[in-house]
Write an enzyme that holds these catalytic residues in place. Structure first.
Site, PDB file in Angstrom:
ATOM      1  N   ASP A 295       0.871  -1.178   0.000  1.00 57.03           N
ATOM      2  CA  ASP A 295       0.000   0.000   0.000  1.00 57.03           C
ATOM      3  C   ASP A 295       0.906   1.226   0.000  1.00 57.03           C
ATOM      4  OD1 ASP A 295      -3.253   0.291   1.209  1.00 57.03           O
ATOM      5  OD2 ASP A 295      -2.017   2.072   0.874  1.00 57.03           O
TER       6      ASP A 295
ATOM      7  N   TYR B 291     -14.832   7.135 -11.901  1.00 57.51           N
ATOM      8  CA  TYR B 291     -14.549   6.037 -10.955  1.00 57.51           C
ATOM      9  C   TYR B 291     -15.237   4.748 -11.426  1.00 57.51           C
ATOM     10  CZ  TYR B 291     -15.259   2.969  -6.961  1.00 57.51           C
ATOM     11  OH  TYR B 291     -15.333   1.858  -6.156  1.00 57.51           O
TER      12      TYR B 291
ATOM     13  N   ARG C 180     -29.064  13.950  -4.160  1.00 61.68           N
ATOM     14  CA  ARG C 180     -27.662  14.121  -4.553  1.00 61.68           C
ATOM     15  C   ARG C 180     -27.529  13.728  -6.022  1.00 61.68           C
ATOM     16  NH1 ARG C 180     -23.216  10.762  -1.166  1.00 61.68           N
ATOM     17  NH2 ARG C 180     -24.317   9.028  -2.132  1.00 61.68           N
TER      18      ARG C 180
ATOM     19  N   LYS D 263     -13.871   0.758 -13.005  1.00 60.22           N
ATOM     20  CA  LYS D 263     -14.280  -0.612 -12.630  1.00 60.22           C
ATOM     21  C   LYS D 263     -14.769  -1.378 -13.868  1.00 60.22           C
ATOM     22  CE  LYS D 263     -13.454  -0.069  -8.219  1.00 60.22           C
ATOM     23  NZ  LYS D 263     -12.179  -0.577  -7.708  1.00 60.22           N
TER      24      LYS D 263
ATOM     25  N   SER E  20     -17.413  -3.208  -8.225  1.00 61.01           N
ATOM     26  CA  SER E  20     -18.436  -2.471  -7.471  1.00 61.01           C
ATOM     27  C   SER E  20     -19.794  -2.633  -8.124  1.00 61.01           C
ATOM     28  CB  SER E  20     -18.043  -0.998  -7.472  1.00 61.01           C
ATOM     29  OG  SER E  20     -19.116  -0.211  -7.025  1.00 61.01           O
TER      30      SER E  20
HETATM   31  P1  NAD Z   1      -9.615   2.420   0.949  1.00 61.46           P
HETATM   32  O1  NAD Z   1      -9.305   3.760   0.366  1.00 61.46           O
HETATM   33  O2  NAD Z   1      -9.785   2.320   2.417  1.00 61.46           O
HETATM   34  O3  NAD Z   1      -8.476   1.374   0.499  1.00 61.46           O
HETATM   35  C1  NAD Z   1      -7.786   1.481  -0.722  1.00 61.46           C
HETATM   36  C2  NAD Z   1      -6.295   1.430  -0.420  1.00 61.46           C
HETATM   37  O4  NAD Z   1      -5.558   1.539  -1.644  1.00 61.46           O
HETATM   38  C3  NAD Z   1      -5.838   2.589   0.486  1.00 61.46           C
HETATM   39  O5  NAD Z   1      -5.179   2.048   1.627  1.00 61.46           O
HETATM   40  C4  NAD Z   1      -4.886   3.390  -0.394  1.00 61.46           C
HETATM   41  O6  NAD Z   1      -3.813   3.952   0.361  1.00 61.46           O
HETATM   42  C5  NAD Z   1      -4.410   2.346  -1.397  1.00 61.46           C
HETATM   43  N1  NAD Z   1      -3.965   2.873  -2.692  1.00 61.46           N
HETATM   44  C6  NAD Z   1      -4.613   3.721  -3.531  1.00 61.46           C
HETATM   45  N2  NAD Z   1      -3.863   3.956  -4.613  1.00 61.46           N
HETATM   46  C7  NAD Z   1      -2.720   3.227  -4.478  1.00 61.46           C
HETATM   47  C8  NAD Z   1      -1.551   3.044  -5.278  1.00 61.46           C
HETATM   48  N3  NAD Z   1      -1.372   3.703  -6.438  1.00 61.46           N
HETATM   49  N4  NAD Z   1      -0.595   2.210  -4.844  1.00 61.46           N
HETATM   50  C9  NAD Z   1      -0.729   1.566  -3.662  1.00 61.46           C
HETATM   51  N5  NAD Z   1      -1.792   1.705  -2.852  1.00 61.46           N
HETATM   52  C10 NAD Z   1      -2.782   2.525  -3.264  1.00 61.46           C
HETATM   53  O7  NAD Z   1     -10.901   1.867   0.179  1.00 61.46           O
HETATM   54  P2  NAD Z   1     -11.794   0.573   0.463  1.00 61.46           P
HETATM   55  O8  NAD Z   1     -13.135   1.047   0.854  1.00 61.46           O
HETATM   56  O9  NAD Z   1     -11.075  -0.384   1.314  1.00 61.46           O
HETATM   57  O10 NAD Z   1     -11.926   0.019  -1.033  1.00 61.46           O
HETATM   58  C11 NAD Z   1     -11.075  -1.002  -1.531  1.00 61.46           C
HETATM   59  C12 NAD Z   1     -11.446  -1.287  -2.966  1.00 61.46           C
HETATM   60  O11 NAD Z   1     -12.812  -1.664  -3.031  1.00 61.46           O
HETATM   61  C13 NAD Z   1     -11.273  -0.091  -3.906  1.00 61.46           C
HETATM   62  O12 NAD Z   1     -10.776  -0.559  -5.140  1.00 61.46           O
HETATM   63  C14 NAD Z   1     -12.690   0.428  -4.048  1.00 61.46           C
HETATM   64  O13 NAD Z   1     -12.876   1.081  -5.282  1.00 61.46           O
HETATM   65  C15 NAD Z   1     -13.497  -0.864  -3.985  1.00 61.46           C
HETATM   66  N6  NAD Z   1     -14.880  -0.647  -3.552  1.00 61.46           N
HETATM   67  C16 NAD Z   1     -15.144  -0.021  -2.369  1.00 61.46           C
HETATM   68  C17 NAD Z   1     -16.469   0.206  -1.990  1.00 61.46           C
HETATM   69  C18 NAD Z   1     -16.786   0.927  -0.704  1.00 61.46           C
HETATM   70  O14 NAD Z   1     -17.917   1.368  -0.548  1.00 61.46           O
HETATM   71  N7  NAD Z   1     -15.874   1.051   0.247  1.00 61.46           N
HETATM   72  C19 NAD Z   1     -17.529  -0.219  -2.797  1.00 61.46           C
HETATM   73  C20 NAD Z   1     -17.223  -0.877  -3.995  1.00 61.46           C
HETATM   74  C21 NAD Z   1     -15.894  -1.094  -4.361  1.00 61.46           C
HETATM   75  N1  UFG Z   2     -26.962   9.494   1.807  1.00 62.70           N
HETATM   76  C1  UFG Z   2     -27.602  10.522   2.486  1.00 62.70           C
HETATM   77  N2  UFG Z   2     -26.845  11.435   3.164  1.00 62.70           N
HETATM   78  C2  UFG Z   2     -25.477  11.366   3.207  1.00 62.70           C
HETATM   79  C3  UFG Z   2     -24.837  10.319   2.522  1.00 62.70           C
HETATM   80  C4  UFG Z   2     -25.603   9.402   1.824  1.00 62.70           C
HETATM   81  O1  UFG Z   2     -28.827  10.620   2.474  1.00 62.70           O
HETATM   82  O2  UFG Z   2     -24.844  12.251   3.830  1.00 62.70           O
HETATM   83  C5  UFG Z   2     -27.775   8.482   1.105  1.00 62.70           C
HETATM   84  C6  UFG Z   2     -27.517   8.418  -0.394  1.00 62.70           C
HETATM   85  O3  UFG Z   2     -28.324   9.338  -1.072  1.00 62.70           O
HETATM   86  C7  UFG Z   2     -27.835   6.964  -0.709  1.00 62.70           C
HETATM   87  C8  UFG Z   2     -27.422   6.219   0.570  1.00 62.70           C
HETATM   88  O4  UFG Z   2     -27.391   7.207   1.590  1.00 62.70           O
HETATM   89  O5  UFG Z   2     -29.226   6.802  -0.873  1.00 62.70           O
HETATM   90  C9  UFG Z   2     -26.063   5.541   0.469  1.00 62.70           C
HETATM   91  O6  UFG Z   2     -25.082   6.497   0.050  1.00 62.70           O
HETATM   92  P1  UFG Z   2     -23.519   6.187   0.114  1.00 62.70           P
HETATM   93  O7  UFG Z   2     -22.820   7.435  -0.322  1.00 62.70           O
HETATM   94  O8  UFG Z   2     -23.163   5.629   1.440  1.00 62.70           O
HETATM   95  O9  UFG Z   2     -23.329   4.999  -0.939  1.00 62.70           O
HETATM   96  P2  UFG Z   2     -23.665   4.909  -2.497  1.00 62.70           P
HETATM   97  O10 UFG Z   2     -24.637   3.794  -2.678  1.00 62.70           O
HETATM   98  O11 UFG Z   2     -24.015   6.219  -3.054  1.00 62.70           O
HETATM   99  O12 UFG Z   2     -22.246   4.505  -3.123  1.00 62.70           O
HETATM  100  C10 UFG Z   2     -21.367   3.549  -2.527  1.00 62.70           C
HETATM  101  C11 UFG Z   2     -19.931   3.911  -2.879  1.00 62.70           C
HETATM  102  C12 UFG Z   2     -19.722   3.771  -4.368  1.00 62.70           C
HETATM  103  C13 UFG Z   2     -20.080   2.370  -4.792  1.00 62.70           C
HETATM  104  C14 UFG Z   2     -21.504   2.040  -4.390  1.00 62.70           C
HETATM  105  C15 UFG Z   2     -21.843   0.623  -4.711  1.00 62.70           C
HETATM  106  O13 UFG Z   2     -19.652   5.257  -2.492  1.00 62.70           O
HETATM  107  O14 UFG Z   2     -18.357   3.983  -4.679  1.00 62.70           O
HETATM  108  O15 UFG Z   2     -21.665   2.257  -2.982  1.00 62.70           O
HETATM  109  O16 UFG Z   2     -20.919  -0.238  -4.149  1.00 62.70           O
HETATM  110  F1  UFG Z   2     -19.955   2.271  -6.125  1.00 62.70           F
END
Ligand code: NAD
Ligand code: UFG
Length: 336
Positions: free
Chosen positions: A32, A149, A292, A153, A125
């Site tokens: 990382d 973003y 939003r 994916k 995602s």
């Molecule tokens: P996170 O930001 O906590 O973890 C991602 C990690 O990648 C971080 O620790 C960051 O420092 C590291 N990173 C970023 N760019 C890098 C690089 N160039 N080299 C090395 N390290 C790097 O995010 P997360 O929530 O744990 O998400 C992990 C993965 O899952 C991501 O690919 C994200 O897109 C995907 N994802 C997350 C969610 C969500 O809601 N959290 C939903 C769908 C998909």
């Molecule tokens: N919401 C609010 N107030 C806030 C934040 C969110 O009302 O302050 C609502 C949103 O409108 C939505 C729900 O809460 O209806 C969930 O919102 P999030 O932002 O927590 O999550 P999203 O579903 O919008 O998106 C997340 C990640 C994306 C990912 C997606 C599916 O941010 O990157 O889930 O995995 F692609």
């Protein structure tokens, strides 16, 4: 099968997955660059598991640095979390997002090819279902995106599909996460966003502590049971165990698979607020504001394929997700 490279392993989902991998008997190497996480996560994983972890502070775009990891370790498979994930920021800085998420993944795949590492589990995602598919989302539905973003994916999934055609012994599983929340039940690991959170549960957690005044509910006029947005929230430890199941699958199969990791159950913003109030014993003030931009009404998974192919199902409900999030928040007032 023994040694797994976890890219992004100090991040939210990656750190929890390290715990699940170690619990399942794997050795873990973490890479990382710490751009969105803290090295303290490594100490926390070691505390929970009692096992040492080899950590590389390396940027995945640095080919030389990534090669060094493969030279030092015989890596059997890679679980690839590293990437940037802020939807709004990706709209403002598309080139940075394509460069980091796509460029970094291409470098990683090139090094894997060089070292003949044949297995990749990728963090995709639910965002790849775009805004036109009916729920529940199934893996064979057409994919699209509404922001850079999301396109990273969609594109990386395509790259993996193409690679599996070209390299017959390669196995790639794209796990399409729904909405991961919660924390490890020890309270030692959890979600730790920088600045004011964008996502619902980290925001609600800060309202519960009093750090933020009130939750802005983005619209209550959606076509949903209570008018607020519905999502498929999944406990991060259920998600973590899903990766272990995907790894076991990938060892015995070649080719590309996309698999949903969700519960199959939708919860509204108000459901989440009520569950968090129960978990914290605190009142969460809310204010309904405009929708939003870019949000959809409803998103939830059809989790059948994960059950059929991986033998994996979720085990935790929304109350447990909120209780674990709250425990982590109380135990780590300044994050990790
Ligand atoms: P996170 O930001 O906590 O973890 C991602 C990690 O990648 C971080 O620790 C960051 O420092 C590291 N990173 C970023 N760019 C890098 C690089 N160039 N080299 C090395 N390290 C790097 O995010 P997360 O929530 O744990 O998400 C992990 C993965 O899952 C991501 O690919 C994200 O897109 C995907 N994802 C997350 C969610 C969500 O809601 N959290 C939903 C769908 C998909
Ligand atoms: N919401 C609010 N107030 C806030 C934040 C969110 O009302 O302050 C609502 C949103 O409108 C939505 C729900 O809460 O209806 C969930 O919102 P999030 O932002 O927590 O999550 P999203 O579903 O919008 O998106 C997340 C990640 C994306 C990912 C997606 C599916 O941010 O990157 O889930 O995995 F692609």
């Amino acid at each position: 099968m023994g040694k797994i490279l976890v890219t992004g392993g100090t991040g939210f989902i990656g750190s929890h997955t390290c715990v699940a991998l170690i619990n399942a008997g794997y050795q873990v190497v973490v890479m990382d660059n710490l751009c969105n996480s803290k090295v303290e996560a490594i100490a926390r994983i070691e505390m929970i598991t009692g096992r040492h972890i080899r950590f590389y502070r390396t940027d995945m775009r640095d080919k030389h640095g990534v090669c060094q990891i493969f030279e030092d370790n015989k890596i059997d498979a890679v679980i690839h979390f590293a990437g940037w994930k802020a939807v709004g920021e990706s709209v403002e800085k598309p080139l940075d997002y394509y460069e980091n998420n796509l460029g970094g993944t291409l470098t990683l795949l090139e090094v894997m090819r060089q070292f003949q590492c044949p297995i990749l589990i990728f963090s995709s995602s639910a965002t790849v279902y775009g805004s036109h598919n009916p729920v529940p989302y199934q893996e064979d539905m057409p994919t699209s995106a509404t922001n850079p973003y999301g396109y990273t994916k969609v594109m990386i999934e395509q790259i993996l599909r193409d690679l599996c055609v070209a390299q017959h012994r390669f196995s790639a599983v794209a796990l399409r996460y729904f909405n991961p929340i919660g924390a490890h039940e020890s309270g030692l690991l959890g979600e730790n966003p920088n600045g004011i959170p964008n996502n619902l549960v980290p925001y609600v957690a800060q309202v519960a502590t009093g750090k933020l005044d009130c939750l802005r509910v983005f619209g209550n006029d959606y076509d949903t049971p209570d008018g607020t947005g519905v999502r498929d929230y999944i406990h991060v430890m259920d998600l973590a165990v899903g990766h272990v199941a995907a790894l076991a699958y990938a060892v015995n199969h070649t080719g590309f698979e996309a698999i949903n990791l969700g519960t199959g159950k939708g919860s509204s913003v108000l459901d989440v607020v009520r569950a968090y109030e129960r978990a914290s014993g605190r009142k969460i003030p809310i204010k309904v504001v405009e929708r939003r931009a870019g949000d959809i009404a409803t998103s939830y998974a059809d989790p059948t394929k994960a059950k059929d192919l991986l033998g994996w199902e979720t085990t935790y409900d929304l109350d447990k997700m909120c209780a674990d999030s709250w425990k982590f928040t109380l135990q780590n007032p300044r994050g990790l």
